[in-house]
Design an enzyme around this catalytic site. Structure first.
Site, PDB file in Angstrom:
ATOM      1  N   CYS A 157     -81.964 -22.917 -16.449  1.00  0.00           N
ATOM      2  CA  CYS A 157     -82.703 -24.151 -16.152  1.00  0.00           C
ATOM      3  C   CYS A 157     -82.308 -24.793 -14.823  1.00  0.00           C
ATOM      4  O   CYS A 157     -82.960 -25.727 -14.382  1.00  0.00           O
ATOM      5  CB  CYS A 157     -82.490 -25.184 -17.255  1.00  0.00           C
ATOM      6  SG  CYS A 157     -82.420 -24.525 -18.898  1.00  0.00           S
ATOM      7  N   HIS A 296     -82.154 -34.390 -16.798  1.00  0.00           N
ATOM      8  CA  HIS A 296     -82.462 -33.074 -17.351  1.00  0.00           C
ATOM      9  C   HIS A 296     -83.214 -33.279 -18.675  1.00  0.00           C
ATOM     10  O   HIS A 296     -84.208 -32.614 -18.924  1.00  0.00           O
ATOM     11  CB  HIS A 296     -81.178 -32.279 -17.555  1.00  0.00           C
ATOM     12  CG  HIS A 296     -81.413 -30.870 -17.969  1.00  0.00           C
ATOM     13  ND1 HIS A 296     -82.160 -29.994 -17.205  1.00  0.00           N
ATOM     14  CD2 HIS A 296     -81.012 -30.165 -19.064  1.00  0.00           C
ATOM     15  CE1 HIS A 296     -82.206 -28.814 -17.822  1.00  0.00           C
ATOM     16  NE2 HIS A 296     -81.522 -28.899 -18.946  1.00  0.00           N
ATOM     17  N   HIS A 333     -90.849 -28.064 -20.187  1.00  0.00           N
ATOM     18  CA  HIS A 333     -89.619 -27.545 -19.581  1.00  0.00           C
ATOM     19  C   HIS A 333     -89.964 -26.231 -18.898  1.00  0.00           C
ATOM     20  O   HIS A 333     -90.257 -25.235 -19.550  1.00  0.00           O
ATOM     21  CB  HIS A 333     -88.561 -27.335 -20.660  1.00  0.00           C
ATOM     22  CG  HIS A 333     -87.193 -27.047 -20.115  1.00  0.00           C
ATOM     23  ND1 HIS A 333     -86.960 -26.745 -18.800  1.00  0.00           N
ATOM     24  CD2 HIS A 333     -85.975 -27.000 -20.730  1.00  0.00           C
ATOM     25  CE1 HIS A 333     -85.663 -26.530 -18.611  1.00  0.00           C
ATOM     26  NE2 HIS A 333     -85.055 -26.683 -19.771  1.00  0.00           N
TER      27      HIS A 333
END
Length: 405
Positions: A157, A296, A333
């Site tokens: 990520c 995040h 995401h």
């Protein structure tokens, strides 16, 4: 060695909310979710944010052979970023050997792999070049005749956040004149969704409620939804930007990288705090100087609390003044592209002095108490610095710190 201030002079995006950065940002301000149900044939309901992408704007049918969707999106977003910066790499004033591509990609060409697995023994001879994670960067380089460094960062990520930080280092040190920095991910295929469902990290939802399934920092949060897309920033030295009369969206003033070195998938507040402090230190700023954090914020039970605690540890008595939101609630995401699209959003928040909301959070988890941006409370007239957090599986933490102008 002399160092250069790093300016952001171009933005390009292929996102579930469209291909115009301003329209994307407006959609976020309004709290418009791009999440929708996908793959009704799967045993469990799944939601994702997908891009309405017309590949014929960038590719002929012949050019598309062996080019996975992840690379198609990257070529489009990078092209739009260069146009936005007013740059054509074949211009007389551009040395192609001093241009670099720095791209993040977490999972490579998922569609090519899926097709190979489901092909009943018939596998395209172009499967390998289509799914290799460095294909997006390579295609961007080939499309634009880039002769300098062409590098791919595959750090889950944090991939494209790390790529942008590495690009900034190259510009700062004078190793390249122009960096095309960002990332791409296109993994909305049944096999990948099933794998994430097996990890029990994806949000559950009732029929008709997919759009609001992701609720960062909320008491009732249950995980994230996948998204696809690509975003690129054009970075160049402030001196070069001034000399050619370029618009400057922001300055990339600091970046921080750290490793948790504790667990492959469980985040660690001290590790995140180290990255936050490193970014502040490099920018020469105190926590109180930074007014916004694009978190995040994956809406997982553990991750949101850890991130909140890391921010609270670093900001200390100034924590209440830091406004925070996670835009993953609205665009999903994007894994390897998450750091890039969230950096782009953070740059626009600074440039416009408006903040995207932390959507779908009706009740803040007591363990996540902080100054979350509410829908309709976007004004930030004095905002001068902002950060974007990307915290990855594998324990790599990446923080980008932008200053206005």
């Amino acid at each position: 060695m002399s160092t250069h201030e790093v300016a952001v002079t171009g933005l390009g995006v292929m996102a579930p909310h469209g291909d115009a950065p301003g329209a994307l940002f407006d959609a976020l301000l309004q709290g418009r979710s791009a999440l929708a149900p996908v793959f009704p044939e799967l045993p469990k309901p799944a939601a994702a944010a997908t891009v309405a992408f017309d590949e014929t704007r960038w590719f002929t049918k012949l050019q598309l052979a062996g080019v996975d969707r992840v690379s198609q999106l990257a070529v489009a977003a990078a092209d739009l970023a260069l146009r936005d910066a007013g740059l054509a790499l074949n211009d007389a004033g551009v040395d192609a050997e001093r241009v670099g591509v720095y791209a993040g990609c977490g999972m490579g060409g998922a569609a090519a792999l899926e097709a190979a697995y489901r092909g009943n023994g018939r596998v395209s001879p172009l499967t390998i070049p289509a799914f290799m994670p460095n294909a997006p960067a390579a295609h961007v380089a080939m499309r634009n005749g880039v002769l300098g460094p062409v590098l791919t960062y595959s750090v889950a990520c944090a991939s494209s956040s790390v790529a942008i930080a590495e690009a900034a280092k190259a510009v700062q040190r004078g190793e390249v004149d122009i960096a095309i920095a960002g990332g791409s991910e296109a993994l909305i295929v049944p096999g990948v969704v099933l794998a994430w469902q097996a990890m029990q990290t994806l949000a559950g939802f009732q029929p008709g409620e997919a759009a609001g399934a992701v609720r960062p920092f909320a008491t009732d949060r249950s995980g994230f939804a996948l998204g696809e897309g690509s975003a690129f920033l054009i970075l160049e030295s402030a001196e070069r930007a001034r000399a050619r009369g370029a618009r400057r969206y922001a300055t990339l003033a600091g970046w921080g990288l750290s490793s948790d070195a504790t667990h492959l998938t469980k985040p660690d507040a001290p590790g995140q705090a180290r990255a936050l402090r490193a970014a502040l230190r490099q920018a020469g700023l105190q926590p109180r100087d930074v007014g916004y954090c694009n978190a995040h914020g994956t809406a997982t039970r553990i991750g949101d609390v850890v991130e909140r605690n890391a921010l609270a540890e670093v900001w200390g008595s100034d924590f209440d003044a830091l406004r925070v939101s996670s835009t993953k609630a609205l665009h999903g995401h994007m894994l390897g592209a998450a750091g890039a699209i969230e950096a782009l959003i953070t740059v626009l928040a600074l440039h416009r002095r408006e903040l995207p909301p932390n959507a779908n959070c009706r009740e803040i988890d007591p363990d996540c108490q902080m100054n979350l941006v509410a829908l309709g409370d976007s004004a930030a007239p004095t905002l001068d610095a902002a950060i974007s957090n990307s915290f990855a599986f594998g324990g790599t933490n990446s923080v980008l710190l932008f200053r206005r102008g």
